[in-house]
Design a protein around this motif. Structure first.
Motif, PDB file in Angstrom:
ATOM      1  N   PHE A   1      -0.443   3.280  -2.851  1.00 43.99           N
ATOM      2  CA  PHE A   1      -1.283   4.406  -2.399  1.00 43.99           C
ATOM      3  C   PHE A   1      -0.506   5.488  -1.672  1.00 43.99           C
TER       4      PHE A   1
ATOM      5  N   SER B   1     -12.158   6.078   4.219  1.00 50.83           N
ATOM      6  CA  SER B   1     -11.391   6.455   3.042  1.00 50.83           C
ATOM      7  C   SER B   1     -12.278   6.477   1.799  1.00 50.83           C
TER       8      SER B   1
ATOM      9  N   CYS C   1       0.844  -1.218   0.000  1.00 48.68           N
ATOM     10  CA  CYS C   1       0.000   0.000   0.000  1.00 48.68           C
ATOM     11  C   CYS C   1       0.867   1.250   0.000  1.00 48.68           C
TER      12      CYS C   1
ATOM     13  N   THR D   1      -6.396   8.924  -0.571  1.00 48.47           N
ATOM     14  CA  THR D   1      -5.042   8.517  -0.206  1.00 48.47           C
ATOM     15  C   THR D   1      -4.280   9.804   0.070  1.00 48.47           C
TER      16      THR D   1
END
Lengths: 1036, 318
Positions: free
Chosen positions: A385, A402, A381, A435
């Motif tokens: 992201f 999110s 991630c 993000t």
């Protein structure tokens, strides 16, 4: 009741014979002062029965000792000593307070004076007295020391120290020390300085008072604030009846009594309050207030017992609280440490698992199915992201939060349904996710992980970034959204003009729904307002340039015509051939209306709705062009309300505005339909009358406006009376002239109407222009002269030529012009003729003559003064009222000494009014004479109607009577006239002895002229009178 | 542990630095008072004469109330002495302020003078009354009519300021005049007699000290000191009346005896009286309600009305 009877008996009882000892305070132990107070004591003894007062004069210490040994019964002392006595003998009472007078002003207050030698006044400052040698009669007394000390102290200035100050025992010694330079500054009590000046010890210029206080009507110099004068005290042991008797005797001592004056006082007033001195002494900590306030611990505990107990209690509670808190927090810390250890272990396991997924293009994560909290996220991630797995795991509700708000509800709903289905299959959705690098589109696929019992323990998901794909779709959607949501109406047509697509705004503006218009030609919107050529030009431009834009009137479906701003653009295909047309339009009907409204505001006055200045100017220009072409005349009137400012000032601007509206309405109603009435701003209006070949007719029309405005206006239940002045001019004129000049002419004529006395018309006259400026300048100068007191009255004596007796003066105005010298009335009065300024000058003459008469009366001089009245002044309706106002405040003999000279010509001009005025003057005791008699062709009946006291023969006839038979005949006639009506007669212009002899021979005894005296300036009149009476005395 | 206490100490020092600087700057702002010559306001001038006003206070002399109002509206001054109705009107027009001291109450200074032929209140119907267009005159008129049991349509009103009334009085142009000192005395010297005065409807005509509602804490402290100085000056007038009145007479250029007369028609409320007057259910509240219902366009709700009183500035009793 019994008590009352006893009390009454006591009152009526004669006093037992007693002797009371009076002590009077002095600077030094000076027995000679006994002589000064002895007369006062004797006077008291005479008034008192059975009481014998004996007198002792003693200094401060002697009185204090005497009090301790009970030697005194009564005392006259300084306030500081009184307060000391009161602290010892608290029942002693003040019977009375001394008062003093000087120059008719009396006071029972005194203070201190600070003096220095006049030649040193600039060197010695009140703010630095601690640097100088100070002398005083005594440092013990309020007036000679403590008053000055307190003034310095209370103003925060340095106070003198004991070493600087010397007591000299008397005020005379004090002043002498300063004059001889043995000391710099002297402290005295108020009144001492004046007494020394009266006695000639010092002259008033030798000493200067410092820090002089400004006190109205206070008879003495003083440098300090005031305090009550010396009290007369009865000590507590003195019999109350004696106190009453003595108090009464003291208060009855009359100030005129010379025996009191020897003591330097004027008498006694009821006791005043000595709080001022007490407060000051407390501040200065003078005896008896020289103790220190001591803090006593017992007193403090007594006073604040409850507070202290409360404090102790609060302190105990705090201690207990602190102990309990410490125990609790220890237990808590242990539990937390245990849990953290477990958590760390778990995290390590998950981390290991995470590495397995690190190479995946998707982020893999695991959620708790009930809480939806992530307990695992694959480490990739961070690369995909930009967020670390630790951060995600540390964030509760990361998965839900999110998701973009717009998608969240939908995702949750799907999740809910999936959960209800028992997590059947996989759940797949696309949403926007947050993000650290911003929002991205992700595809999220979730699967349930089951245990042995097929119960879902975990939800495992994978996020894949699908932003790039989404973006391409988004642009298309945006274009469609712009099309649909645009405020402008949009229509797309094919090359033949057939409508293919429209948007919502199109329907909103035109009223046609989509299904009604698709396939039709936009021609159905045509309002028919534009000619066919308009459309031809339009299409020509579209074909050549590819677009057209402009304003066009179209018709809605409901038939309403509206304005729109239209843009048509051609769309080309790959071969540069037109494939479509796009038309874009907005409704500008509202904007058009606003423009029209703005145009109205620009050309009409908002308050009255009348045309405004620029509108009028525009019409005037066009009217002038028409007049030039057709040779027809028109009239322009400039109207200004009289007294409008006063109405604004008195009733406020709102009222003024209402009045303007009413005035406008009334003018509109009065004026001819074809007339233009415009408001120029403020209270100025302009009225344009077309086709006015006949000037008289035009003036009549304007006159009607004046009459209409003259009627009262009732606004908010108040009757307002206004008038107006109108200036008129005509067009065309001999000279070429523009619109502005024309308005200015009317304005000037209006100004003429104002100065002619308002409420009238005035027609513009070309010759006026230059004269007007000159006259205006002179009027301003006269006005300025009045303000700067450049005018003066000269007095020409009127005498009995037979006896030489002076019986009065004629007041004649002179202008003492700073440049042109002394000007006679002929040089300036004609310019103010019939103007408000003439009234002002007349009023000035009247008031000046009255003041002069009053001065003469005060000096015992009994002659009268006659003043000349202008006809205009006499004709004022409020003339009598003004005369009466001017007389207010003067004694009767002043009015009786006033004589008014009325011109014969102005008297017969308005006989009824003038005769009324004369009668009211008579009631006020004022004499009237008829001036320049013989020039006005009065008839007998006139004379009968005007009850004047005297006729004045015009100097023209008198001067020429020796040569001219005709003039002599007139003089004789006037004298005969006067005789017949029993009037007095006086001749003006007696220049030579021959004139006097002739007049005496004709029987006229009274005269004035150069033979007797020229007009005399006011300050010389009494001198002249002295010389005249000396010179004429020997003759009879 | 040492590090934490070091950080806390540094933070505290920073806080003190920032706030202390702001506070110090506030103490530099002067407080400006505006007052015009009027017996009820002389205490302020007296306090100035004896240096009793706190440091940094500027006392501006205005020529009339209008000037004071304008300065207050523009924010050039912070404190001003006004009549009650002026204060309320200013507040209504959007200058938020508080009434902090009642300077004086008219007890006989506002007078109705009658021509000799007027026998009494019972025959006022149809009479001509000269009066000024002002709130105080309206209050006097209203009370006069109420006492005489009449309405405004039953009399004729002629607008004349007191300085102009003398003009038509001698000619009998009006039967009654609503006026105040010193003009009332002039009319009475011309044969007029005192028919009615403000002593007969107490609790209506007040002069007050108002303060803008947006002062800093420091300025508010200074204003408290100004109020204390006012009461100190009142006390001085009480205990040393002759000295005070002679000073006032000197700077107003009138005689001492005239000054004594001018002060006799006024009640100068002391500290306790001020506390009563400034309480929300005190007599001033009645006056405010009356002024609002008769003279202003809008009435404040009761809570708003009570908010305009502020007795926080009055000195604490020793």
């Amino acid at each position: 009741m019994r008590f009352l009877i006893v009390f009454l008996c006591l009152l009526s009882m004669p006093l037992a014979a007693q002797t009371l000892r009076l002590g009077v305070l002095s600077y030094q132990d000076r027995p000679d002062l006994v002589y000064r107070y002895q007369p006062v004591v004797q006077e008291l003894n005479q008034r008192l029965q059975n009481i014998e007062i004996t007198l002792t004069v003693a200094d401060y210490e002697a009185i204090q000792t005497g009090i301790e040994s009970h030697q005194y019964d009564l005392l006259i002392v300084d306030p500081t000593l009184y307060l000391w006595i009161r602290s010892r003998d608290s029942l002693s009472s003040v019977m009375a307070t001394v008062f003093r007078s000087r120059n008719g002003e009396s006071t029972s207050r005194y203070g201190g004076v600070v003096v220095v030698r006049a030649d040193r006044a600039t060197q010695i400052s009140f703010t630095a007295l601690d640097q100088y040698r100070i002398v005083t009669p005594s440092t013990q007394f309020w007036g000679t020391y403590w008053a000055q000390y307190y003034e310095l102290f209370s103003r925060g200035l340095p106070v003198p120290s004991a070493q600087q100050v010397t007591s000299l025992g008397t005020s005379q010694a004090t002043v002498t020390a300063i004059l001889e330079g043995n000391a710099d500054v002297g402290f005295l009590r108020t009144g001492q300085l004046e007494r020394l000046i009266d006695r000639g010890v010092v002259s008033s210029g030798q000493l200067q008072v410092l820090n002089e206080q400004r006190l109205a009507n206070y008879p003495y110099h003083t440098s300090t604030r005031l305090a009550p004068e010396w009290p007369v005290i009865a000590l507590s042991h003195v019999d109350i009846n004696a106190v009453r008797a003595i108090t009464s005797a003291l208060l009855n001592l009359s100030p005129e009594n010379s025996t009191i004056a020897t003591a330097g006082i004027s008498g006694f007033v009821p006791a005043v309050d000595y709080l001022v001195v007490e407060k000051a002494m407390r501040e200065l900590r003078l005896a008896p207030y020289d103790f220190e306030d001591q803090l006593n611990i017992v007193v403090i505990i007594k006073t604040y017992l409850i507070g202290i107990l409360a404090l102790v209690l609060v302190f105990l509670l705090l201690l207990i609280g602190l102990f309990t808190f410490k125990r609790q927090s220890n237990a808590l810390a242990k539990a937390v440490a245990k849990e953290q250890k477990l958590r760390k272990e778990q995290d390590r396991h998950l981390q290991q698992l995470g590495y397995l997924f690190a190479s995946s293009p998707s982020v893999v994560y695991a959620l708790n199915p009930t809480t939806l909290r992530a307990h695992f996220v694959s480490a990739n991630c961070m690369t995909l992201f930009g967020i670390s797995a630790e951060e995600i795991l540390a964030t509760s509700d990361w998965w839900i939060n999110s998701i973009h708000e717009a998608d969240r509800a939908k995702v949750i709903a799907q999740m809910q349904r999936w959960r209800e289905s028992g997590y059947h299959g996989s759940l797949q959705h696309t949403y926007c996710m947050q993000t650290p690098n911003g929002w991205i589109w992700v595809e999220d696929i979730l699967n349930g992980i089951r245990n042995e019992d097929h119960v879902v323990m975990d939800l495992v998901g994978a996020h894949t970034n699908v932003s790039a794909r989404k973006e391409a779709n988004g642009k298309l959607e945006l274009a469609a959204s712009v099309f649909e949501n645009a405020r402008e109406g949009i229509a797309i047509t094919d090359v033949n003009g057939c409508i293919l697509e429209i948007n919502g705004a199109f329907t909103r503006i035109t009223g046609y729904k989509r299904n009604e218009i698709i396939g039709k030609n936009p021609r159905i919107l045509n309002s028919g307002r534009q000619p066919a050529s308009f459309y031809e030009n339009m299409w020509q431009q579209i074909l050549s340039l590819g677009f057209w834009e402009g304003e066009i009137w179209n018709r809605r479906k409901d038939g309403v015509i509206y304005a729109q701003y239209l843009t048509i653009a051609a769309v080309y295909d790959g071969q540069r051939k037109v494939s479509h047309y796009i038309s874009l339009f907005s409704d500008i009907t509202q904007q058009k209306e606003n423009e029209q409204q703005l145009a109205h505001i620009a050309y009409f006055d908002a308050l009255t709705g009348l045309p405004n200045r620029s509108n009028l100017t525009r019409r005037l220009v066009s009217e002038m062009q028409t007049a030039d072409g057709t040779n027809q005349r028109f009239a322009l009137g400039f109207l200004d309300l009289d007294g409008f400012k006063e109405i604004n000032d008195t009733f406020g601007h709102d009222m003024g505005d209402l009045l303007l509206v009413e005035v406008a309405k009334r003018m509109r109603a009065t004026a001819n339909k074809s007339a233009t009435v415009a408001r120029f701003g403020g209270d100025e209006f302009v009225i344009l009358l077309q086709q006015q070949d006949d000037e008289i007719e035009a003036e009549r029309a304007y006159q009607q406006l004046l009459s209409a405005i003259g009627e009262p206006f009732r606004i908010n239940n108040i009757d307002l009376h206004v008038s107006a002045s109108i200036g008129i001019t005509f067009f065309p004129q001999a000279k070429e002239i523009d619109a502005d000049q024309l308005i200015r002419q009317a304005d000037q004529a209006m100004y003429q109407a104002k100065i002619k006395g308002r409420n009238r018309l005035c027609v513009f006259n070309i010759d006026q222009e230059s004269n007007l400026i000159e006259q205006h300048r002179l009027l301003e100068e006269i006005q300025l002269g009045l303000e700067r007191d450049q005018f003066s009255l000269f007095y020409q004596p009127k005498v009995n030529m037979k006896t030489g007796e002076v019986f009065g003066y004629e007041a004649l105005i002179r202008w003492l012009h700073p440049v042109r010298g002394c000007l006679a009335p002929g040089q300036f009065l004609p310019y103010v003729y019939q103007q408000p300024l003439e009234l002002q000058l007349g009023e000035w003459v009247l008031r000046t003559a009255l003041e002069q008469l009053h001065q003469w009366r005060l000096q015992g001089y009994q002659q009268s003064i006659s003043i000349n009245l202008a006809g205009f002044q006499l004709q004022q309706p409020d003339f009598t009222q003004r005369l009466a106002d001017a007389l207010v405040g003067y004694p009767d003999d002043v009015a009786k000494g006033l004589e008014l000279e009325i011109l014969e010509t102005s008297a017969i001009e308005d006989l009824a009014h003038v005769s009324g005025v004369i009668n009211s003057c008579k009631e006020l005791g004022i004499q009237i004479s008829l001036d320049d008699f013989g020039t006005g062709y009065s008839t007998l009946s006139h004379l009968k109607e005007l009850s004047v006291d005297m006729l004045k023969i015009d100097h023209g006839f008198v001067r020429n009577m020796l040569e001219s038979e005709d003039d002599l005949a007139i003089v004789k006639g006037v004298i005969g006239f006067a005789d017949a009506f029993h009037l007095k007669v006086i001749a003006e212009g007696v220049e030579t002895q021959a004139h006097a002899d002739m007049l005496l021979a004709l029987g006229c005894e009274l005269g004035q002229g150069y033979l007797i005296s020229r007009p005399i300036p006011p300050h010389d009149v009494l001198n002249w009178y002295g010389r005249w009476t000396n010179q004429t005395k020997p003759s009879h | 542990m040492l590090r934490i206490s070091l950080v806390v100490t540094l933070l505290l020092a920073l806080l003190i630095g920032v706030y202390g600087r702001a506070m110090w700057q506030q103490t530099r702002e002067p407080v400006v008072i505006s007052a015009h010559p009027w017996p009820g306001y002389e205490s302020l001038f007296l306090a100035e004469e004896f240096d009793w006003l706190p440091e940094g206070v500027i006392l501006q002399r205005s020529n009339n109330a209008t000037e004071s109002i304008e300065r207050l509206r523009q924010g050039v001054v912070d404190v001003a002495a006004l009549t009650l109705d002026e204060a309320l009107r200013l507040n209504e027009q959007g200058t938020p302020l508080k009434i902090i001291v009642v300077m004086d109450e008219s007890i006989g200074a506002d007078v109705v003078v009658a021509q000799p032929h007027v026998a009494g209140l019972e025959e006022l119907a149809g009479m001509r009354i000269a009066l000024e267009q002002s709130a105080v005159s309206s209050i006097v008129l209203e009370n006069l009519l109420r006492k005489a049991n009449l309405t405004q349509d039953q009399v004729h009103l002629i607008l004349r300021t007191p300085d102009q009334q003398n003009y038509g009085w001698s000619f009998g142009n009006y039967d009654l005049a609503i006026t105040y000192e010193p003009y009332a005395t002039t009319l009475m010297q011309h044969g007029g007699k005192r028919l009615f005065d403000s002593r007969q409807f107490p609790g209506m005509i007040y002069d007050v000290l108002v303060v803008r509602d947006d002062l800093s804490w420091y300025q508010q402290m200074v204003v408290s000191d100004i109020v204390a100085a006012h009461f100190r000056a009142l006390d001085y007038i009480r205990v040393n009346r002759e000295d005070a009145l002679r000073r006032i007479a000197a700077w107003r250029a009138v005689s001492y005896s005239d000054t004594q007369a001018i002060f006799s028609g006024l009640y100068l409320p002391g500290l306790d009286s001020n506390r009563d007057l400034l309480s929300p259910d005190g007599p001033m509240a009645t006056a405010i309600d009356w002024i609002q219902s008769h003279l202003l366009q809008h009435s404040l709700p009761t809570t708003e009305r009570d908010r305009i009183f502020d007795d926080q500035f009055l000195p604490v009793k020793p």
